[in-house]
Design a protein around this motif. Sequence first.
Motif, short mmCIF file in Angstrom:
data_model
loop_
_atom_site.label_atom_id
_atom_site.label_comp_id
_atom_site.label_asym_id
_atom_site.label_seq_id
_atom_site.Cartn_x
_atom_site.Cartn_y
_atom_site.Cartn_z
N GLU A 10 0.85 -1.18 0.00
CA GLU A 10 0.00 0.00 0.00
C GLU A 10 0.89 1.24 0.00
O GLU A 10 1.62 1.49 0.96
CB GLU A 10 -0.89 0.00 1.24
N PRO A 11 0.89 2.04 -1.08
CA PRO A 11 1.79 3.20 -1.14
C PRO A 11 1.66 4.14 0.05
O PRO A 11 2.65 4.75 0.47
CB PRO A 11 1.38 3.89 -2.45
N GLU A 12 0.45 4.25 0.60
CA GLU A 12 0.26 5.15 1.74
C GLU A 12 1.13 4.75 2.93
O GLU A 12 1.63 5.60 3.67
CB GLU A 12 -1.21 5.18 2.14
N GLY A 13 1.31 3.44 3.11
CA GLY A 13 2.15 2.98 4.20
C GLY A 13 3.60 3.42 4.02
O GLY A 13 4.27 3.82 4.98
N ASN A 14 4.12 3.34 2.80
CA ASN A 14 5.49 3.78 2.53
C ASN A 14 5.61 5.29 2.66
O ASN A 14 6.62 5.80 3.17
CB ASN A 14 5.89 3.34 1.12
N ASP A 15 4.57 6.01 2.23
CA ASP A 15 4.58 7.47 2.39
C ASP A 15 4.63 7.86 3.86
O ASP A 15 5.28 8.85 4.23
CB ASP A 15 3.33 8.07 1.74
N GLU A 16 3.95 7.09 4.71
CA GLU A 16 3.97 7.41 6.13
C GLU A 16 5.37 7.25 6.72
O GLU A 16 5.78 8.03 7.59
CB GLU A 16 2.98 6.52 6.88
N ILE A 17 6.11 6.26 6.27
CA ILE A 17 7.47 6.09 6.78
C ILE A 17 8.34 7.27 6.35
O ILE A 17 9.16 7.77 7.12
CB ILE A 17 8.06 4.76 6.30
N HIS A 18 8.15 7.75 5.13
CA HIS A 18 8.88 8.95 4.71
C HIS A 18 8.49 10.15 5.56
O HIS A 18 9.34 10.99 5.90
CB HIS A 18 8.62 9.22 3.23
N ARG A 19 7.21 10.26 5.91
CA ARG A 19 6.78 11.37 6.79
C ARG A 19 7.38 11.21 8.19
O ARG A 19 7.74 12.20 8.83
CB ARG A 19 5.25 11.42 6.88
N PHE A 20 7.48 9.97 8.64
CA PHE A 20 8.12 9.71 9.93
C PHE A 20 9.56 10.21 9.92
O PHE A 20 10.02 10.87 10.86
CB PHE A 20 8.08 8.22 10.25
N VAL A 21 10.29 9.89 8.85
CA VAL A 21 11.68 10.32 8.72
C VAL A 21 11.76 11.85 8.70
O VAL A 21 12.63 12.45 9.34
CB VAL A 21 12.32 9.72 7.46
N ALA A 22 10.84 12.49 7.98
CA ALA A 22 10.83 13.95 7.93
C ALA A 22 10.62 14.54 9.32
O ALA A 22 11.28 15.53 9.70
CB ALA A 22 9.74 14.43 6.98
N GLN A 23 9.73 13.95 10.10
CA GLN A 23 9.50 14.45 11.45
C GLN A 23 10.71 14.21 12.34
O GLN A 23 11.06 15.06 13.18
CB GLN A 23 8.27 13.76 12.06
N TRP A 24 11.38 13.08 12.14
CA TRP A 24 12.56 12.80 12.95
C TRP A 24 13.70 13.76 12.61
O TRP A 24 14.46 14.18 13.48
CB TRP A 24 12.98 11.35 12.78
N ARG A 25 13.83 14.08 11.34
CA ARG A 25 14.85 15.05 10.95
C ARG A 25 14.58 16.41 11.59
O ARG A 25 15.52 17.13 11.97
CB ARG A 25 14.88 15.19 9.43
N THR A 26 13.31 16.75 11.75
CA THR A 26 12.96 18.00 12.42
C THR A 26 13.34 17.95 13.89
O THR A 26 13.83 18.94 14.46
CB THR A 26 11.45 18.28 12.27
N ARG A 27 13.13 16.79 14.51
CA ARG A 27 13.51 16.62 15.92
C ARG A 27 15.02 16.63 16.11
O ARG A 27 15.52 17.09 17.14
CB ARG A 27 12.96 15.29 16.46
N GLN A 28 15.75 16.11 15.13
CA GLN A 28 17.20 15.98 15.22
C GLN A 28 17.85 16.60 13.98
O GLN A 28 18.37 15.90 13.12
CB GLN A 28 17.59 14.50 15.34
N PRO A 29 17.85 17.93 13.87
CA PRO A 29 18.34 18.58 12.64
C PRO A 29 19.83 18.36 12.39
O PRO A 29 20.29 18.51 11.26
CB PRO A 29 18.02 20.05 12.87
N GLY A 30 20.58 17.97 13.41
CA GLY A 30 22.01 17.77 13.22
C GLY A 30 22.38 16.37 12.78
O GLY A 30 23.57 16.10 12.55
N TRP A 31 21.40 15.50 12.63
CA TRP A 31 21.69 14.11 12.25
C TRP A 31 21.50 13.90 10.76
O TRP A 31 20.61 14.49 10.14
CB TRP A 31 20.75 13.16 13.00
N ASN A 32 22.33 13.03 10.21
CA ASN A 32 22.20 12.61 8.81
C ASN A 32 21.34 11.35 8.77
O ASN A 32 21.83 10.24 8.95
CB ASN A 32 23.58 12.36 8.21
N ILE A 33 20.05 11.52 8.54
CA ILE A 33 19.09 10.42 8.63
C ILE A 33 18.64 10.02 7.23
O ILE A 33 18.15 10.85 6.46
CB ILE A 33 17.86 10.83 9.47
#
Length: 328
Positions: A10-33
């Motif tokens: 289901e493409p929506e499930g993969n899109d959610e993981i990308h959104r999760f990564v985007a949110q984590w990058r916001t939480r940790q802007p100094g990390w290369n995620i």
Amino acid sequence: MLLIGHGSREPEGNDEIHRFVAQWRTRQPGWNIEVCFIEFAPPSLHDGLLHAARNARRVLVLPLILNAAGHVKMEIPEAIEHAREHCPGTEFLYGPHLTACDPILDVLRRNLRKCMSELDMPDPTTTGVVLLGRGSSDRQANGDVAKMARWLMEETDHELVDLAFTGITWPRLERAVQRQVMLGMKQVVVLPYYLFTGTLMQRIARQVDHLRQQYPQVRFAQSSYFGFEKEIFALLEQRVADLRAGVPDAKLPCDGCKYREIAHDLGHGHSHEHTHVHAPATEAVVHVHGHGPAHEHAHDHSHAHHHGHEHGHVHAVHHPVHAEGQAA
């Protein structure tokens, strides 16, 4: 940091993981995620590991997986071995999966409270709970779900907390609900044990609708998946901190796994090392995402059990053939 997701049809499930990564990058802007997927979506596990290693001297591999089965114990370690062979100048550190733990229990309790608030009679003594996992051919993975169901009973006033699975093993949701209705439950709360959406979450919604029709006298409430909860981000951040600090893990789930040992004895060469050498280095964090509701087929290195005596189990290990750069 390389985050490895399971991947979904289901493409929506993969899109959610990308959104999760985007949110984590916001939480940790100094990390290369970065992110990759075990199956169903690019980049693949092998491609993700090699890409993360190109510009890093150290890669932290973090599985976003609730329970340890074939992916965590066999497939990801094999991919890391492959990456080590191709990138000898890069150190790969493999972090534990999310596991059955108190932060996950906190999420389940919060979801249960929300569902109870939606019911007409929020009485835990007459409200059954069904913790619904994905299901695996690995008994340890199923046992971790059972442990969370027991913890949920210990930490709430509900007298009946049952375990069910959407596939691979039993009992299934319908049988668990049938038992609860026979025991006099007036309401039933279904708690999916899933991180992100996908085909199985859609199936669960249909099953609950069918149960409402089958048992019109019973009120049903269903919670959602919980991959975006703050506890999930915090668990991954703790994994990163532990790997950086060289905190010794009790045992990664693949260490000492009898299925790995048998496979190695048969000459399949699944041995691998988890060496924690922490010289100062540029880091890439690899995140492994799994146990999302991605697929229905069994992929956990199925093993047949022959019960000739009380503890006599003979395990036939089946290994899928991997095309280069693709997960099975």
